[in-house]
Write an enzyme that holds these catalytic residues in place. Structure first.
Site, short mmCIF file in Angstrom:
data_model
loop_
_atom_site.label_atom_id
_atom_site.label_comp_id
_atom_site.label_asym_id
_atom_site.label_seq_id
_atom_site.Cartn_x
_atom_site.Cartn_y
_atom_site.Cartn_z
N ASP A 1 36.69 69.75 136.55
CA ASP A 1 37.18 69.74 137.93
C ASP A 1 38.69 69.51 138.03
O ASP A 1 39.19 68.94 138.99
CB ASP A 1 36.44 68.69 138.78
CG ASP A 1 34.95 68.91 138.76
OD1 ASP A 1 34.52 70.08 138.70
OD2 ASP A 1 34.20 67.92 138.80
N GLN B 1 33.99 73.07 132.58
CA GLN B 1 33.97 71.65 132.20
C GLN B 1 35.35 71.23 131.66
O GLN B 1 36.35 71.84 132.02
CB GLN B 1 32.85 71.37 131.18
CG GLN B 1 31.45 71.46 131.75
CD GLN B 1 30.92 72.87 131.86
OE1 GLN B 1 30.90 73.60 130.90
NE2 GLN B 1 30.46 73.26 133.04
N ARG C 1 17.09 79.02 117.86
CA ARG C 1 16.79 80.45 117.63
C ARG C 1 15.53 80.92 118.34
O ARG C 1 14.80 81.76 117.86
CB ARG C 1 16.71 80.75 116.12
CG ARG C 1 18.04 80.51 115.45
CD ARG C 1 17.94 80.48 113.97
NE ARG C 1 17.16 79.32 113.52
CZ ARG C 1 17.13 78.89 112.26
NH1 ARG C 1 17.81 79.52 111.34
NH2 ARG C 1 16.42 77.85 111.94
N LYS D 1 40.70 74.36 137.44
CA LYS D 1 40.76 75.56 136.59
C LYS D 1 40.61 76.83 137.40
O LYS D 1 41.37 77.79 137.23
CB LYS D 1 39.65 75.51 135.52
CG LYS D 1 39.74 74.32 134.59
CD LYS D 1 38.55 74.24 133.65
CE LYS D 1 37.24 73.91 134.33
NZ LYS D 1 37.15 72.54 134.87
N ALA E 1 29.06 74.64 136.21
CA ALA E 1 30.45 74.69 136.67
C ALA E 1 30.51 74.92 138.18
O ALA E 1 29.61 75.53 138.76
CB ALA E 1 31.18 75.82 135.95
N GLY E 2 31.58 74.43 138.78
CA GLY E 2 31.85 74.72 140.20
C GLY E 2 33.35 74.90 140.33
O GLY E 2 34.10 73.94 140.16
N HIS E 3 33.80 76.10 140.53
CA HIS E 3 35.22 76.42 140.58
C HIS E 3 35.59 76.87 141.99
O HIS E 3 35.05 77.85 142.50
CB HIS E 3 35.56 77.50 139.55
CG HIS E 3 35.27 77.07 138.13
ND1 HIS E 3 35.37 77.91 137.05
CD2 HIS E 3 34.90 75.86 137.62
CE1 HIS E 3 35.07 77.24 135.95
NE2 HIS E 3 34.76 76.00 136.27
#
Ligand code: GDP
Ligand code: IMO
Ligand code: MG
Length: 430
Positions: A14, A225, A144, A17, A40-42
């Protein structure tokens, strides 16, 4: 000369970015996400209009910019399509601009259920995740057994792999956590319906990026992040489940580290953290509340209040090493307007000794006491200032002091949430 720039958060996320990526897209051909997911929260503000992005890269609002989701990103398709539709409804031509790697691991509904069940079961030890299934999805990647975007091309294969994955997840949900399971048939059918919208977006990302560089185009790699949430370098176990440092831009997209020309570290003029875990400079007093209120520090993804504290130069010096940061962008300088004095943490006191490096054992973070240096604040507004010499002397001195301690140039200063509220000292693309 064309450049590839990696943009990373240097604190606990935060840092702003998204805003800076959007701002720099006026000179880029593409923005590429390389790790994380819809945790994420942009936030972007353009001419007073707010857009919050979670999975879609922060170049989506700019004409002529391709937005790429690289293989390092874990993708929850329903969330991706929801974001896609919301932007399309606002008139953004997402279908023309968005592309995705075939190698992205998928976040399944059972991953989300497992993340939330585990957090609940952890009680006091909970990490305070965003509850988006990020951890369990990355676990399956390294185990995997992930389903990937590429599996969507073969419905029979997809169904078989989904059945196997969900059987395992549901066993854990029911037998270990004692919570409700997720219905396989319903999930399969719902996902089949979405497949048709994803397939046209899939491209060969390494090939695409290689061509773009060969053509002499500028590229932005958008981190999510922050460094202290890196699964290896951060405040483990209170971290996210991906590498958030600049090296992940290579592994998370399929280009080599030699294709990275510049690393722009984004740093707030103070510090915030959302979720649990150590935070040496955290403030529990009126000053902490002041920063939270003026900085409007609420999570863009979960709405949780962010913990606030002073600038931590000890952590920053390490973050600069972790990502080979070339230059810094200091955001939210305006939030410090009107303070009598401002503190910078320049050392940690641990066992009666003061060090300028983070503790050798990450478990000792909790015992580190910040050692501060104090500087005078400024009493006039810096909001929206676009020239360095128009900043109050004390604000200029604060920035110069940060450069000195961090031994890294400050190349951009952000003085407000809007796209245009910046002081560009040295443009990273120059
Ligand atoms: P990200 O996750 O790093 O993209 O950052 P977030 O969007 O989660 O949080 C940053 C918040 O600060 C957002 O609400 C931005 O609109 C806001 N912001 C960014 N830069 C500035 C700035 O220079 N000043 C102020 N006051 N707000 C800013
Ligand atoms: P952006 O990109 C701030 C935090 C969570 C939690 C920890 C693990 O907006 O900077 P996870 O859901 O990833 O397993 O949660 O990481 N966290 C963030 N904090 N900004 C973010 O993203 C974050 N993404 C995850 O709060 O402490
Ligand atoms: Mg954020």
């Amino acid at each position: 000369m064309a450049k590839s720039i990696v943009i990373v958060g240097t604190q606990w996320g935060d840092e702003g970015k998204g805003k800076i990526v959007d701002m720099l897209t006026d000179r880029a051909a593409a923005v590429v996400r390389f790790q994380g997911g819809h945790n994420a929260g942009h936030t972007l503000w353009i001419d007073g209009e707010k857009t919050v992005l979670h999975l879609i890269p922060s170049g989506i609002l700019r004409d002529g910019v391709d937005c790429i989701i690289g293989n390092g990103v874990v993708v929850h398709i329903p969330s991706l399509l929801e974001e896609f539709d919301a932007l399309t409804a606002k008139g953004v031509p997402v279908a023309a601009r968005l592309r995705i790697s075939a190698a992205c691991p998928l976040i399944l509904p059972t991953h989300i259920a497992l993340d939330q069940a585990r957090e609940r079961a952890s009680g006091q030890q909970a990490i305070g995740t965003t509850g988006r299934g990020i951890g369990p999805a990355y676990e399956d990647k390294v185990a995997r057994r992930s389903l990937r975007v590429s599996d969507l091309f073969d419905p029979a294969r997809f169904a078989a792999r989904l059945a196997a994955a969900m059987e395992f997840h549901n066993f854990m949900l029911q037998e270990y956590y004692g919570v409700e399971t997720v219905d396989f048939e319903q999930t399969r059918d719902a996902w089949f319906e979405m497949t048709g919208r994803i397939l046209p977006l899939v491209i060969d990302v390494p090939d695409y990026l290689h061509d773009l560089r060969a053509k002499g185009s500028n590229i932005l790699f958008e981190g999510a992040q922050g460094t202290l949430l890196d699964v290896d370098q951060g405040t483990y176990p209170f971290v996210t489940s991906s590498n958030t440092t600049a090296g992940a831009a290579a592994t998370g997209t399929g280009i080599g580290p030699g294709a990275i020309d510049y690393v722009l570290g984004i740093v707030k003029a103070y510090t915030t953290r959302v979720g649990a875990g150590p935070f040496p400079t955290e403030l529990f007093d009126d000053m902490g509340e002041h920063l939270a209120r003026v900085g409007m520090e609420f999570g863009a993804t979960t709405g949780r209040p962010r913990r606030c504290g002073w600038f931590d130069a000890v952590a920053l010096r390490r973050a600069i090493v972790n990502s080979s940061v070339s230059g810094l962008c200091v955001t939210k300088l305006d939030v410090l307007d009107g303070l009598e004095s401002i503190k910078i943490c320049v050392g940690y006191r641990l066992d009666d000794e003061v060090t300028a490096a983070p503790p050798f054992l990450v478990s000792r973070y909790e015992d580190c006491e910040p050692v501060y240096e104090e500087m005078p604040g400024w009493q006039t507004s810096t909001v929206g200032i676009t020239e360095l010499d128009r900043l109050p002397d004390e604000a200029q001195a604060y920035l110069r002091r940060l450069e000195e301690i961090l031994e890294t140039p400050v190349v951009i200063v952000s003085t407000g949430a809007d796209r245009d509220q910046n002081i560009v000292i040295r443009h990273p693309f120059d």
